[in-house]
Write an enzyme that holds these catalytic residues in place. Structure first.
Site, PDB file in Angstrom:
ATOM      1  CD  GLU B  49      -7.004   9.244  -0.171  1.00 54.43           C
ATOM      2  OE1 GLU B  49      -6.225   9.583   0.728  1.00 54.43           O
ATOM      3  OE2 GLU B  49      -8.146   9.795  -0.422  1.00 54.43           O
ATOM      4  CG  ASP B  60       0.093  15.228   5.206  1.00 50.24           C
ATOM      5  OD1 ASP B  60      -1.465  15.170   5.113  1.00 50.24           O
ATOM      6  OD2 ASP B  60       0.816  14.802   4.367  1.00 50.24           O
TER       7      ASP B  60
END
Lengths: 400, 265
Positions: B49, B60
């Protein structure tokens, strides 16, 4: 009225703007919130309880004040101030917060979180949480905790936990990021009291409906006082909740101009501003598509304003829509113009406005000069300036 | 079939889960991050990724933020991510872009899809784009034969899981816990329950699990019930601790540990 009230559509879009650009983890919670919001809007008990709080706790209806001496500096126009500064906690934010806090109780959650820039939303949320027995955490950019130290203490006095945010630009947008992270993690127990008409659906709709009381009252007050509708309604626009709040009742009145004043900072050409519609392009931030200050790579750019409450690189999607369909105009006001208007209102009328609201006052001065002495200009005085005394002292070189 | 679909099929044929590793392009530099992605493949990652650093990464936690912030400041962008995609594809591993929606929106959805396909990428993972808002991306990914990976969460309703799996191609990304990215000591039972729900509601959709896995033992645990194990923050941590060749070597070593984990029975 019907065409306009039909927006947003069922999925939260105002034309090409709005929507829900959020992690899937939050969808169930915002679906629940949307359903609860719609159910409570037609629940007479809920509506009556909110109205009682707005009257007995907030002090509504807020007055409408003629300011003729200030108006002399606005081309002699008749300037009327909608006095949201006189609400409990000192700004329009309480209108929305009481609605969302009641809604939080209704969906059975015990904890609220909020982001705050100037501290007005944080103080209002901490206040409502204290009133309703909810645990409260407020995220505030570290930069803003310094600019608005007084409000940090107020929130703490009210029993809230204030978390200084040290990521990114350490201002409002980063406080929203951190609040979203908290929400994703604690969504089962926690409701996010979003402060403005931005964010994912249903927030732009919900906050508008809780804030429209400003314009509903003001429209009737102006009609009674003046005998006709105003020529222009003016408000400052950061995320845009006070502006939507006063605009909404007037949207169907096609002859009434709606003008939002964005934070022009040090000037649009300087690049140091927060005038999102004037200087931005459409994009996605904090859950919705709207105008956005961003670079060519889609990174949000840092905004600047002397006013912490307007220092935000996004804007509510309904404002983007009103701009695109031509129903409202958006203009920038520089820090210097806002501070001149701030000082002028203090000295001519004995009212210390929030620096946010001073942007609308500066805008009204320009509009009055353009329109002349026959004009009637309604200005949303969205907050009071107590929190801004230190900023003003520095700006004007005053010493206690 | 994309390279990603091939990699998942290959792992299934070997009766194991695929190993999927995430790194943001541009930390500590574009070149070193690409070296680290290659090292990840050498260590045994099946799919990489390639993260696009973004100014407002609401999904995040602190680890990925710490790597993304300097990359954003350095001006790292989609073009850099496409360069990384091409480098990964040259190794024979599958590459997918992982990006918040606004950088792709700004780049242009159709242009992004065309350039991603040309770079040899398999598709994209879009953590803040739900299928409801994905019209232009559904069309562009169809046009260019790209996979599109949407997320499901423990809070997703059955109806949303069905709709999300139907809109997804490649795999369905199961966010194992409620919360942001970051290493967790225990992966938790929510992940297995979620994978079971997706498999029951959308038979035939590969389901890969992300958020929290940091070592071979956890990879083995998750690999026992998922089609792929996604590791992010633990790999990023290697570069944060040592933003140089040592960090690249640490990425290789961790990938090897994780690759052994998904092969453990």
């Amino acid at each position: 009225m019907t065409a306009y009230s039909a927006t947003p559509d069922a999925t939260g879009h105002f034309g090409q703007f709005g929507g829900r650009f959020v992690p899937e983890a939050l969808i169930a919670a915002i679906d629940e919130l949307t359903a609860a919001f719609h159910a409570t809007q037609s629940d007479p008990d809920f509506v009556a309880e909110l109205q009682r709080l707005l009257r007995d706790y907030t002090g509504r209806p807020s007055p409408l004040t003629d300011v003729p001496k200030f108006g002399e500096h606005a081309g002699g126009a008749r300037v009327l101030l909608k006095r949201e500064d006189l609400n409990h906690t000192g700004s329009h934010k309480i209108n929305n917060v009481l609605g969302q806090a009641l809604l939080t109780q209704r969906i059975g959650k015990k904890r609220v979180i909020a982001e705050t820039g100037a501290g007005q939303l944080g103080v209002a949320t901490a206040t409502a949480a204290a009133l309703m027995g909810l645990e409260c955490t407020v995220y505030m950019g570290e930069e803003d905790t310094r600019r608005q130290a007084l409000n940090v203490v107020r929130m703490q006095l009210l029993g809230a936990t204030v978390v200084p945010v040290t990521t990114g630009s350490r201002t409002l947008k980063d406080a929203i990021n951190e609040a979203m992270r908290d929400w994703v993690t604690n969504v089962e127990t926690t409701n996010y009291v979003f402060g403005t008409v931005a964010g994912p659906h249903p927030f732009p709709l919900m906050v508008r409906e809780y804030q429209r009381v400003i314009g509903d009252e003001a429209r009737a007050q102006v009609l009674e006082r003046v005998g006709r509708l105003p020529d222009v309604v003016a408000a400052c626009v950061g995320g845009g909740s006070n502006a939507i709040g006063i605009f909404t009742a007037f949207v169907p009145d096609a002859a009434v101009r709606l003008v939002g004043f964005e934070a022009g900072g040090e000037g649009i050409d300087s690049g140091r501003h927060a005038a999102t519609i004037t200087g931005g392009v459409p994009g996605v931030l904090h859950g919705a598509r709207s105008y956005l200050l961003q670079d060519e790579h889609g990174q949000t750019t840092e905004s600047h304003s002397i006013s912490a409450g307007l220092d935000y690189p996004g804007v509510g999607p309904e404002h983007s829509y009103l701009h695109d369909i031509g129903r409202a105009e958006y203009r920038p006001i520089t820090d210097a113009q806002a501070m001149d208007a701030f000082s002028l209102l203090c000295r001519t009328e004995g009212i210390i406005p929030a620096i946010e609201s001073a942007h609308a006052l500066a805008g009204a001065m320009d509009l009055g000069r353009e329109l002349g002495p026959d004009a009637v200009i309604l200005v949303n005085l969205s907050g009071r300036g107590d929190k801004d005394v230190e900023t003003a002292a520095t700006y004007f070189g005053l010493k206690p | 079939m994309t390279a990603l679909a091939d990699a998942l099929a290959q792992a299934k044929a070997e009766n194991r889960a695929a190993l999927i590793g995430y790194l943001p392009v541009g930390y500590p530099s574009v070149d070193v991050s690409i070296d680290a992605m290659r090292a990840m493949v050498e260590g045994g990652a099946d799919i990489v990724e390639v993260g696009v650093p973004y100014s407002d990464p609401v999904m995040d936690g602190p680890t990925i933020q710490a790597a993304a912030e300097p990359a954003v400041r350095a001006g790292v962008n989609i073009a850099d991510a496409l360069r990384a995609v091409a480098a990964v594809a040259q190794t024979g591993a599958a590459a997918v872009v992982m990006s918040y929606w606004n950088p792709i929106d700004r780049y242009g959805v159709e242009r992004f899809a065309a350039d991603l396909a040309a770079a040899g990428g398999s598709g994209a993972i879009t953590p803040d784009l739900v299928p409801d808002e994905a019209g232009p991306w559904l069309a562009a990914s169809d046009t260019h034969g790209l996979d599109r990976i949407f997320l499901v969460a423990p809070s997703s309703t059955d109806a949303r899981i069905v709709a999300t799996a139907a809109a997804s191609r490649g795999f369905v990304y199961a966010a194992s816990t409620m919360g942001v990215t970051g290493v967790r000591t225990a992966v938790g039972s929510a992940a297995e329950a979620l994978v079971k729900r997706v498999k029951a509601l959308a038979p035939g959709s590969p389901v890969c699990v992300g958020l929290g896995v940091s070592n071979g033992a956890q990879a083995a645990e998750v690999g026992a019930f998922a089609d792929g194990v996604i590791v992010g923050s633990a790999l990023v941590r290697c570069l944060l601790d040592s933003p140089d060749a040592g960090g690249v070597a640490a990425v290789r070593d961790l990938a090897a540990d994780l690759a052994a984990g998904v092969r453990r029975r």
